[in-house]
Design a protein around this motif. Structure first.
Motif, PDB file in Angstrom:
ATOM      1  N   ASN A  35       0.748  12.224 -55.520  1.00  0.00           N
ATOM      2  CA  ASN A  35       0.550  12.794 -57.027  1.00  0.00           C
ATOM      3  C   ASN A  35       1.570  13.678 -57.302  1.00  0.00           C
ATOM      4  O   ASN A  35       1.659  14.266 -58.683  1.00  0.00           O
ATOM      5  N   GLN A  36       2.284  14.277 -56.431  1.00  0.00           N
ATOM      6  CA  GLN A  36       3.644  15.224 -56.562  1.00  0.00           C
ATOM      7  C   GLN A  36       4.315  14.512 -57.311  1.00  0.00           C
ATOM      8  O   GLN A  36       4.769  13.433 -57.534  1.00  0.00           O
ATOM      9  N   SER A  37       5.224  15.244 -58.393  1.00  0.00           N
ATOM     10  CA  SER A  37       6.456  15.124 -59.059  1.00  0.00           C
ATOM     11  C   SER A  37       7.400  14.712 -57.796  1.00  0.00           C
ATOM     12  O   SER A  37       7.361  15.117 -56.631  1.00  0.00           O
ATOM     13  N   THR A  38       8.341  13.685 -58.186  1.00  0.00           N
ATOM     14  CA  THR A  38       9.333  13.338 -57.199  1.00  0.00           C
ATOM     15  C   THR A  38      10.331  14.147 -57.016  1.00  0.00           C
ATOM     16  O   THR A  38      10.983  14.399 -58.288  1.00  0.00           O
ATOM     17  N   HIS A  39      10.686  14.763 -55.945  1.00  0.00           N
ATOM     18  CA  HIS A  39      11.914  15.781 -55.827  1.00  0.00           C
ATOM     19  C   HIS A  39      12.881  14.800 -55.567  1.00  0.00           C
ATOM     20  O   HIS A  39      13.155  13.920 -54.990  1.00  0.00           O
ATOM     21  N   VAL A  40      14.136  15.416 -56.010  1.00  0.00           N
ATOM     22  CA  VAL A  40      15.529  14.386 -55.867  1.00  0.00           C
ATOM     23  C   VAL A  40      16.161  15.668 -55.101  1.00  0.00           C
ATOM     24  O   VAL A  40      16.414  16.779 -55.434  1.00  0.00           O
ATOM     25  N   PHE A  41      16.703  14.939 -53.718  1.00  0.00           N
ATOM     26  CA  PHE A  41      17.265  16.160 -52.592  1.00  0.00           C
ATOM     27  C   PHE A  41      18.872  15.514 -52.346  1.00  0.00           C
ATOM     28  O   PHE A  41      19.073  14.444 -52.346  1.00  0.00           O
ATOM     29  N   GLY A  42      19.629  16.480 -52.121  1.00  0.00           N
ATOM     30  CA  GLY A  42      20.738  16.352 -51.618  1.00  0.00           C
ATOM     31  C   GLY A  42      21.863  16.613 -52.713  1.00  0.00           C
ATOM     32  O   GLY A  42      21.512  16.818 -53.808  1.00  0.00           O
ATOM     33  N   PRO A  43      23.167  16.766 -51.909  1.00  0.00           N
ATOM     34  CA  PRO A  43      23.580  16.676 -50.586  1.00  0.00           C
ATOM     35  C   PRO A  43      23.537  17.865 -49.957  1.00  0.00           C
ATOM     36  O   PRO A  43      23.617  17.756 -48.463  1.00  0.00           O
ATOM     37  N   ARG A 276      30.355  16.859 -39.615  1.00  0.00           N
ATOM     38  CA  ARG A 276      29.720  18.043 -39.520  1.00  0.00           C
ATOM     39  C   ARG A 276      29.185  18.263 -41.291  1.00  0.00           C
ATOM     40  O   ARG A 276      30.206  17.572 -41.979  1.00  0.00           O
ATOM     41  N   LYS A 277      28.173  18.997 -41.427  1.00  0.00           N
ATOM     42  CA  LYS A 277      27.857  19.225 -42.776  1.00  0.00           C
ATOM     43  C   LYS A 277      28.510  20.258 -43.398  1.00  0.00           C
ATOM     44  O   LYS A 277      28.514  21.581 -42.759  1.00  0.00           O
ATOM     45  N   LEU A 278      29.319  20.160 -44.646  1.00  0.00           N
ATOM     46  CA  LEU A 278      29.884  21.364 -45.007  1.00  0.00           C
ATOM     47  C   LEU A 278      28.895  22.058 -45.976  1.00  0.00           C
ATOM     48  O   LEU A 278      27.945  21.747 -46.319  1.00  0.00           O
ATOM     49  N   ALA A 279      29.460  23.400 -46.339  1.00  0.00           N
ATOM     50  CA  ALA A 279      28.401  24.189 -47.260  1.00  0.00           C
ATOM     51  C   ALA A 279      28.142  23.359 -48.537  1.00  0.00           C
ATOM     52  O   ALA A 279      27.129  23.695 -49.191  1.00  0.00           O
ATOM     53  N   ASN A 280      28.952  22.626 -49.049  1.00  0.00           N
ATOM     54  CA  ASN A 280      28.834  21.983 -50.333  1.00  0.00           C
ATOM     55  C   ASN A 280      27.968  20.709 -50.329  1.00  0.00           C
ATOM     56  O   ASN A 280      27.814  19.997 -51.366  1.00  0.00           O
ATOM     57  N   GLY A 281      27.672  20.506 -49.008  1.00  0.00           N
ATOM     58  CA  GLY A 281      26.831  19.154 -48.876  1.00  0.00           C
ATOM     59  C   GLY A 281      27.711  17.926 -48.450  1.00  0.00           C
ATOM     60  O   GLY A 281      27.039  17.024 -48.127  1.00  0.00           O
ATOM     61  N   GLN A 282      28.727  18.052 -48.508  1.00  0.00           N
ATOM     62  CA  GLN A 282      29.423  16.829 -47.989  1.00  0.00           C
ATOM     63  C   GLN A 282      29.722  16.681 -46.573  1.00  0.00           C
ATOM     64  O   GLN A 282      29.524  17.708 -46.122  1.00  0.00           O
ATOM     65  N   TRP A 283      30.032  15.508 -46.004  1.00  0.00           N
ATOM     66  CA  TRP A 283      30.046  15.269 -44.440  1.00  0.00           C
ATOM     67  C   TRP A 283      31.547  15.088 -44.316  1.00  0.00           C
ATOM     68  O   TRP A 283      32.421  14.558 -44.934  1.00  0.00           O
ATOM     69  N   GLU A 284      32.082  15.917 -43.496  1.00  0.00           N
ATOM     70  CA  GLU A 284      33.598  16.047 -43.002  1.00  0.00           C
ATOM     71  C   GLU A 284      33.591  15.362 -41.665  1.00  0.00           C
ATOM     72  O   GLU A 284      33.012  15.628 -40.645  1.00  0.00           O
ATOM     73  N   ARG A 285      34.386  14.646 -41.402  1.00  0.00           N
ATOM     74  CA  ARG A 285      34.529  13.733 -40.149  1.00  0.00           C
ATOM     75  C   ARG A 285      35.345  14.558 -39.129  1.00  0.00           C
ATOM     76  O   ARG A 285      36.232  15.311 -39.584  1.00  0.00           O
ATOM     77  N   ILE A 286      35.004  14.723 -38.206  1.00  0.00           N
ATOM     78  CA  ILE A 286      35.583  15.391 -36.705  1.00  0.00           C
ATOM     79  C   ILE A 286      36.506  14.748 -36.271  1.00  0.00           C
ATOM     80  O   ILE A 286      36.058  13.575 -35.699  1.00  0.00           O
ATOM     81  N   SER A 287      37.541  14.989 -36.029  1.00  0.00           N
ATOM     82  CA  SER A 287      38.623  14.402 -35.351  1.00  0.00           C
ATOM     83  C   SER A 287      38.195  14.390 -33.801  1.00  0.00           C
ATOM     84  O   SER A 287      37.846  15.287 -33.288  1.00  0.00           O
ATOM     85  N   SER A 288      38.387  13.147 -33.078  1.00  0.00           N
ATOM     86  CA  SER A 288      38.189  12.963 -31.846  1.00  0.00           C
ATOM     87  C   SER A 288      39.169  13.634 -31.010  1.00  0.00           C
ATOM     88  O   SER A 288      40.514  13.530 -31.157  1.00  0.00           O
TER      89      SER A 288
END
Length: 290
Positions: A35-43, A276-288
């Motif tokens: 019965n909750q309102s649907t929350h929209v999450f991300g990123p 890794r997750k950045l502060a703005n919510g985007q994912w940053e690829r980590i170089s091998s």
């Protein structure tokens, strides 16, 4: 130790409908949540968990505060949380190997729970009265497997889609962001991959793969098929799927066609795709490392 509800043991020999009937608080809590309102999450601070994936972290995580999953029709989404450590796992189970999946979920939470004080609390969502009774079968499997574990597990609700790992709060939610590597992760599922833990909480790092697979036969045929045929052939519940299901399947099939040998095209160094997750919510690829 048994599976408990309000400190009373669940009789898992009964049908799921009968279990809920015998423990009306389960129905009340599920109704409160739906019965909750649907929350929209991300990123920001959010990690999306696909089918046959699990992710676990603790309140100390500086990158991830929310775990979530959606599009569970006959599948079930599980949240297991240790009240002492706050370690929280969210998993998207489809019944492919339920006993192993439950063992992996329990292990993931216990490995991040060095303190013994507290209890394990379980939340389950998903399933409906489908004609093939796949949902009911999976619900019953989960209850029986958790009931025979050596630890006490307390069933709290039969409904959840997102969990705040800082507070343990449960939300009814949806998520526009399913990244990173959505098509790669979906392709792995389509080719029969087992459940994997995609998050390293200690390093605060998301790891995808490395995967190998044998691609689906006649993939060109499937890519040319109409939407209705893809819907009915690739879904366990074609009447209950969300509108984006077919496009999601087409994208995963195209990825499989483009990458029949992922060990050379996608994981040439034999290492996972790490982010890794950045502060703005985007994912940053980590170089091998070299």
């Amino acid at each position: 130790m048994p599976l408990l509800m309000d400190s009373k043991r669940l009789d898992v020999r009964q049908s799921v409908s009968r279990v809920i009937q015998m423990h009306p608080r389960l129905k009340e809590r599920a109704k409160e949540l739906t019965n909750q309102s649907t929350h929209v999450f991300g990123p920001k601070g959010f990690l999306y968990v696909q089918q046959r994936e699990l992710a676990v972290t603790t309140p100390n995580d500086s990158s991830i505060s929310l775990l979530g999953s959606e599009d569970a029709t006959t599948c079930h989404i599980l949240v297991l949380r240790h009240t002492g450590s706050g370690a929280t796992c969210l998993a998207h189970c489809d019944g492919s190997d339920t006993e192993k999946e439950v063992a992996d979920i329990l292990h993931s939470v216990k490995s991040l729970s060095p303190i013994s004080e507290g209890r394990l609390e379980l939340h389950i969502v998903g399933g409906f009265h489908d004609q093939r009774q796949l949902s009911q079968k999976l619900s019953h499997q989960l209850l029986k497997i958790f009931d025979k574990q050596p630890e006490e597990v307390h069933l709290v609700t039969f409904c959840v889609t997102a969990v705040n790992v800082k507070t343990g709060e449960i939300f009814k939610a949806k998520f526009p962001d399913h990244q990173p590597d959505e098509d790669l992760r979906s392709a792995y599922i389509l080719t029969g991959g087992q459940m994997v833990n995609i998050y390293d909480a200690k390093a605060e790092q998301l790891n995808i793969g490395p995967y190998t697979w044998t691609t689906i036969p006649n993939i060109d045929y499937w890519l040319k098929e109409d939407d209705e045929n893809i819907l009915h052939c690739f879904s366990t519940s074609p009447l209950a799927e969300p509108p984006h299901f077919v496009q999601h399947m087409r994208s995963a099939l195209q990825f499989l066609k483009d990458n029949p040998h992922p060990q050379t095209s996608t994981f040439p160094d034999g290492k996972p795709h790490s982010y890794r997750k950045l502060a703005n919510g985007q994912w940053e690829r980590i170089s091998s490392p070299p």
